[in-house]
Design a protein around this motif. Sequence first.
Motif, PDB file in Angstrom:
ATOM      1  N   LEU A 362     -26.144 -17.270  -7.685  1.00  0.00           N
ATOM      2  CA  LEU A 362     -25.459 -18.533  -7.380  1.00  0.00           C
ATOM      3  C   LEU A 362     -24.496 -18.917  -8.494  1.00  0.00           C
ATOM      4  O   LEU A 362     -23.387 -19.404  -8.233  1.00  0.00           O
ATOM      5  CB  LEU A 362     -26.485 -19.644  -7.149  1.00  0.00           C
ATOM      6  CG  LEU A 362     -27.403 -19.473  -5.933  1.00  0.00           C
ATOM      7  CD1 LEU A 362     -28.409 -20.616  -5.859  1.00  0.00           C
ATOM      8  CD2 LEU A 362     -26.579 -19.406  -4.644  1.00  0.00           C
ATOM      9  N   ILE A 373     -19.423 -22.080  -3.068  1.00  0.00           N
ATOM     10  CA  ILE A 373     -20.808 -22.503  -3.211  1.00  0.00           C
ATOM     11  C   ILE A 373     -20.983 -24.008  -3.060  1.00  0.00           C
ATOM     12  O   ILE A 373     -22.035 -24.487  -2.662  1.00  0.00           O
ATOM     13  CB  ILE A 373     -21.377 -22.020  -4.565  1.00  0.00           C
ATOM     14  CG1 ILE A 373     -22.903 -22.091  -4.543  1.00  0.00           C
ATOM     15  CG2 ILE A 373     -20.814 -22.827  -5.724  1.00  0.00           C
ATOM     16  CD1 ILE A 373     -23.544 -21.325  -5.669  1.00  0.00           C
ATOM     17  N   ALA A 379     -24.812 -22.088   1.269  1.00  0.00           N
ATOM     18  CA  ALA A 379     -25.031 -22.104  -0.178  1.00  0.00           C
ATOM     19  C   ALA A 379     -25.951 -23.245  -0.572  1.00  0.00           C
ATOM     20  O   ALA A 379     -26.805 -23.100  -1.459  1.00  0.00           O
ATOM     21  CB  ALA A 379     -23.689 -22.226  -0.907  1.00  0.00           C
TER      22      ALA A 379
END
Length: 409
Positions: A362, A373, A379
């Motif tokens: 991430l 993201i 996400a």
Amino acid sequence: MDELPIGRRVAYWRNRRKMSQQVFADRLGKSKSWVDKVERGVRRLDKFSVTSEIADVLQVDVQLLLGREPERRPDSINCIDQIEVAEIRSALERYDQISAFFYAPPEPPPLAEMRKATAHAWQTLLHAKWGVLTRSLPKLLREAQAADAAYAGTDGAPEAAHLLGQVYQITSSAMRRLGELDLGWLAADRSIAVSQRAGDQLLAGVATTRVANALRALGRHRSALEVNVNIANRLAPNATEPGTPERLSVYGFLLLQGAMAASCIGDSATMQDLLNAADDAAQGLGGDFNHYWTSFGPTNVLLHRAAASVELGDGGVAVAVHESIDPEAFRNLMPERRAHHFIDMARGFAQIGDITKAGEMLLECDHLAPAEIRCRPIAHEVMSDVLRRAKGSPPTAIADLAEQMGVGV
């Protein structure tokens, strides 16, 4: 929408996000009964803090839930603005071709300018700059539609239709990734029709993948599989129609999207067959290219092998594929493709219990393409999973990113 009671607005956005009342209640830390009463107007939302929390879960501006026009965020490059989404919806509802029968269409920009603007939009998408893209799409859609209507019946008609087909595809991809699934499907469907008028089979083939991906996002995986495979079979290279690089790329791209649809219904045999056929096409292509905006080649086949394994819940296989990818070839892919892979691998590492590595994926994604993201619903789901499963307090970098994303445990 502004005239609806707040509970009805909550229900509308919950349905748009494809959340059941139970899932929505779980994310709020409330009961399903509480959600049902709010949506029916039995229970009032009289605390701004609660309304704000609901808006965070639904990923909308709180002003929308309050029936007010949301404030624009012109300084934000990392997220979408609901005003722009509404303008994109309005642009997609235009029917300039029909209107042209009754009155002269507005003067469109020259096709040379349209080519430049469309190419810029593609680059913005491929670099995952979602905030920038959604702010430019309403104007680009209106101009491309006006050009398509104005040039009808002239020598410029095929190119105008081709450009409009591209703009619809860009819109479809952006809206699907950002959770606006109905707009993603509508734009993809429009692209199919326009591509046929443009007389370009390959453009129509890529448009097919947008339709199929919209279907997959809506949970209609088998339909997505069928449409991808059917058109791939028609574009398969043969003795009379040899495999040009462009044709191989579109053919292989269709196979990859079909493999993803097969993985979503647990059909691992079909998934492997389609991935192997795509790999054959990629080897015939001889490298990673971006013909017809497909980013197709051997490396992208590996990325899809990993992603399909994640969809099957086989994180171990996904991790093994990830570790086999040549780093230099990976770096040469477009940022959006790499960022998408980092999110897939965050899910894959989480599946094998490696939460630390999932968090690292991430962070890699955020470093490469912050909007990917911070804006994409998937996400946010992965980050929530990482926070829940982290032992003790999450690392500072993960906690900071989660705060910036507006994601809590």
